[in-house]
Design an enzyme around this catalytic site. Structure first.
Site, PDB file in Angstrom:
ATOM      1  N   HIS A   1      39.963 -93.408  58.267  1.00 14.88           N
ATOM      2  CA  HIS A   1      39.705 -93.703  56.849  1.00 14.88           C
ATOM      3  C   HIS A   1      40.822 -94.623  56.363  1.00 14.88           C
ATOM      4  CE1 HIS A   1      42.863 -90.901  55.644  1.00 14.88           C
ATOM      5  NE2 HIS A   1      42.239 -89.884  56.217  1.00 14.88           N
TER       6      HIS A   1
ATOM      7  N   HIS B   1      44.589 -94.014  57.167  1.00 16.36           N
ATOM      8  CA  HIS B   1      45.064 -94.424  58.489  1.00 16.36           C
ATOM      9  C   HIS B   1      45.285 -95.933  58.529  1.00 16.36           C
ATOM     10  CE1 HIS B   1      42.448 -90.790  59.473  1.00 16.36           C
ATOM     11  NE2 HIS B   1      43.672 -90.394  59.700  1.00 16.36           N
TER      12      HIS B   1
ATOM     13  N   CYS C   1      48.292 -73.935  62.280  1.00 20.80           N
ATOM     14  CA  CYS C   1      47.253 -74.761  61.640  1.00 20.80           C
ATOM     15  C   CYS C   1      46.774 -75.769  62.671  1.00 20.80           C
ATOM     16  CB  CYS C   1      47.790 -75.492  60.413  1.00 20.80           C
ATOM     17  SG  CYS C   1      46.614 -76.735  59.805  1.00 20.80           S
TER      18      CYS C   1
ATOM     19  N   CYS D   1      47.033 -79.467  61.510  1.00 21.17           N
ATOM     20  CA  CYS D   1      48.376 -80.055  61.649  1.00 21.17           C
ATOM     21  C   CYS D   1      48.863 -79.973  63.094  1.00 21.17           C
ATOM     22  CB  CYS D   1      49.393 -79.323  60.784  1.00 21.17           C
ATOM     23  SG  CYS D   1      49.173 -79.522  59.014  1.00 21.17           S
TER      24      CYS D   1
ATOM     25  N   CYS E   1      46.575 -73.626  54.874  1.00 20.95           N
ATOM     26  CA  CYS E   1      47.563 -74.699  55.047  1.00 20.95           C
ATOM     27  C   CYS E   1      47.553 -75.560  53.783  1.00 20.95           C
ATOM     28  CB  CYS E   1      47.185 -75.536  56.270  1.00 20.95           C
ATOM     29  SG  CYS E   1      47.983 -77.149  56.313  1.00 20.95           S
TER      30      CYS E   1
ATOM     31  N   HIS F   1      45.821 -79.050  54.733  1.00 27.29           N
ATOM     32  CA  HIS F   1      44.399 -79.097  55.096  1.00 27.29           C
ATOM     33  C   HIS F   1      43.507 -78.177  54.272  1.00 27.29           C
ATOM     34  CE1 HIS F   1      46.198 -81.084  58.613  1.00 27.29           C
ATOM     35  NE2 HIS F   1      45.046 -81.724  58.646  1.00 27.29           N
TER      36      HIS F   1
ATOM     37  N   LYS G   1      45.627 -85.701  48.883  1.00 27.12           N
ATOM     38  CA  LYS G   1      45.638 -86.595  50.038  1.00 27.12           C
ATOM     39  C   LYS G   1      44.213 -86.880  50.476  1.00 27.12           C
ATOM     40  CE  LYS G   1      47.422 -86.763  54.778  1.00 27.12           C
ATOM     41  NZ  LYS G   1      46.807 -86.063  55.883  1.00 27.12           N
TER      42      LYS G   1
ATOM     43  N   LYS H   1      39.356 -86.882  55.717  1.00 27.00           N
ATOM     44  CA  LYS H   1      37.987 -86.738  56.203  1.00 27.00           C
ATOM     45  C   LYS H   1      37.538 -85.293  56.056  1.00 27.00           C
ATOM     46  CE  LYS H   1      35.895 -90.327  57.825  1.00 27.00           C
ATOM     47  NZ  LYS H   1      34.515 -90.650  57.540  1.00 27.00           N
TER      48      LYS H   1
END
Ligand code: MSP
Length: 520
Positions: A21, A24, A130, A133, A155, A158, A305, A308
């Site tokens: 995405h 990145h 996690c 991560c 987490c 996430h 953040k 996806k």
């Protein structure tokens, strides 16, 4: 002036569980702009990017899709991650995959060395893991879940539940490096940047470091621990080593010596891995620590953040299909302070495209070149005596160059662009106030007309050179239209203000065409 030194810069290597995405692509573009800048500064530059293919996250995704992890990784690398480099125009020198032999063999070599030197021991660990991560989490890293995860600890990155694991693993004695790490941050304040990132790392390490579990035995998708094949190497330990295995560690000493140490560009979520674990690993192996670790901010959607897994990811192609790769690069590098978070919106992108790229820069270039074609038959005029107005433009060219060079030395990409944009704005003001179309009406003003057009052209030449790392396609076209010698990418950036254009101009198509788009 550069001393022609080596500049080795890296992006993180990307997990292949999913497609890229724009978060990145943001990391990729930042590293690429810096690499292009250094190439144009005469530095021996090497940009490395690649993919992180081991670990539980990839294994689970592959299994869920009914293929082997290797098949999954091959598919994603070829259909998504390598194409990303084309989409946002990355000029990387190498692409490493952690499933390549050159990486696997030399990762094992590194680990064996640490084992032989007594930095590894067997231990047990119980903690919350996690998978997103690929990391054990401390209770302070967890937050209360919402929605389907209400009542559970999740987490913080996430927003997904963690898993309680109890394993017998190999451990790296990382705690032994606490003092040396603190000394490193103290003696080299630039090692971790920006300042906010440095402070975070400092306070984390000051609390004291635990040892690190570096192997897993509950699954086998990874690099085998060389002295115990029932374990695979912890995915982060494996991944961090890409920075040296790609640079020749363990197999090409000459190459490694010429490249290492590197500047690492990473997102702030993976700062500790790079600024704490990674230098500790290198210290244990007796290898020089990286030159710098720079933690950039996140692209946010709705204050969180972009990701996806949270379905907020936007594919880079969605932007480049409409606006082009140059606009993508320019927008994210100029609109967000490098090192801080930033929000993306289609409206902001569209407004900046129109105001800054199409009207500010593109239109300036088209107008000046069209006037040289019209009033001078395309011949680049010889200037007469400079007035204070002309001198002011030349002074701005110099100031913009120096300002940008200084900003890049601090990795302040947004500031470098802002410095260059002073020249864009001043040149536009200069054209408006000098009115070359008015001068052209009276042959008595011929000398003045030619001086004005010459001054504007050399300003464009400076812009082409300075902006080439950010908008490589547009500046290549502009450089050709200016009749410049060689490629714009061969022009020394620290000398950008010195005119090296040619004898004649060629017509220039619109660099940033008008876009009729609606984003409702
Ligand atoms: N595989 C690890 C890195 C190993 S490096 C030895 C990893 N991969 S990742 O694919 O999850 O993320 C790669 C990079 O993308 C990180 O720098 C991360 O910060 C960045 N980004 C992911 N989402 C992002 C945003 N929303 N905004 C900005 N960058 C983001 O972590």
């Amino acid at each position: 002036m550069s001393d022609g030194s080596s500049f080795y810069i890296t992006t993180p290597i990307f997990y292949v569980n999913d497609v890229p995405h724009i978060g990145h692509a943001y990391t990729e573009v930042a590293a690429d702009v810096l690499a292009r800048w250094h190439r144009q500064s005469g530095d021996k530059t090497w940009l490395l990017t690649g993919t992180d293919e081991h670990g539980q996250k990839i294994l689970r995704t592959a299994t869920a899709n009914g293929v082997t992890p290797q098949e999954w990784a091959d598919r994603l690398v070829e259909t998504a991650w390598k194409p990303l480099l084309e989409t946002v125009n990355i000029a990387n020198d190498d692409f490493i995959r952690t499933t390549e032999k050159r990486h696997e063999v030399n990762t094992q070599k590194f680990l064996q060395h640490l084992h032989d030197e007594g930095h590894i021991y067997t231990g047990e660990y119980e903690g919350f893991y996690c998978v997103g991560c690929e990391e054990y989490k401390q209770p302070s890293d967890l937050v209360d879940g919402t929605g389907e995860y209400v009542g559970q600890q999740v987490c913080a990155i996430h927003s997904k539940p963690v898993e309680l694991l109890h394993e017998k693993n190999y451990f790296f004695k990382m705690s032994a490096f606490t003092d040396r790490l603190l000394e490193l941050y103290e003696s080299n304040p630039n090692f971790v940047q920006p300042e906010s990132a440095r402070n975070e790392v400092l306070s984390f390490v000051k609390r004291g470091l635990a040892d690190l579990s570096i192997s897993r035995s509950s699954f086998d998708w990874g690099i085998k621990v060389p002295w115990d094949e029932s374990h695979v190497v912890y995915v982060w330990f494996d991944a961090l080593l890409n920075y040296i295995t790609a640079a020749g560690y363990g197999q090409d000493d000459e190459k490694f010596a010429s490249l290492w140490p590197a500047t690492h560009i990473v997102g702030k979520d993976i700062l500790r891995f790079h600024a704490v674990i990674w230098p500790a690993m290198l210290m244990a192996a007796g290898i020089e620590v990286p030159k710098q670790v720079f933690g950039h901010g996140w692209l946010l959607v709705g204050g969180e953040k972009m990701s996806k897994s949270k379905l907020t990811g936007i594919a880079p192609q969605q932007i480049t299909d409409t606006f082009g790769s140059d606009a993508f690069r320019y927008y994210f590098m100029s609109a967000i302070t490098f090192g801080q978070d930033g929000s993306f919106s289609w409206e902001d992108l569209s407004a900046r495209y129109q105001a800054e790229l199409a009207n500010g820069f593109g239109n300036l270039a088209s107008r000046v070149i069209a006037m040289v074609v019209r009033y001078c038959d395309g011949t680049i005029p010889t200037p007469g005596e400079f007035t204070a107005d002309d001198e002011a433009i030349i002074a701005t060219e110099k100031r913009a160059t120096e300002g940008a060079v200084d900003a890049i030395s601090r990795l302040a990409i947004h500031e470098a662009i802002a410095s260059v944009w002073e020249l864009v704005d001043e040149l536009n003001g200069y054209i408006t106030s000098q009115e070359p179309w008015g001068l052209a009406k009276d042959p008595a003003n011929r000398a003045r007309l030619e001086t004005v057009l010459y001054t504007a052209l050399r300003g464009l030449g400076t812009l082409a050179v300075l902006l080439s790392p950010v908008v490589p396609e547009a500046t290549a076209k502009l450089w050709t239209a200016l009749g410049g010698t060689g490629d714009v990418t061969d022009q020394r950036i620290d000398q950008a203000w010195k005119w090296t254009g040619g004898d004649t101009v060629a017509p220039l198509e619109a660099l940033f065409p008008r876009i009729e788009a609606s984003f409702d």
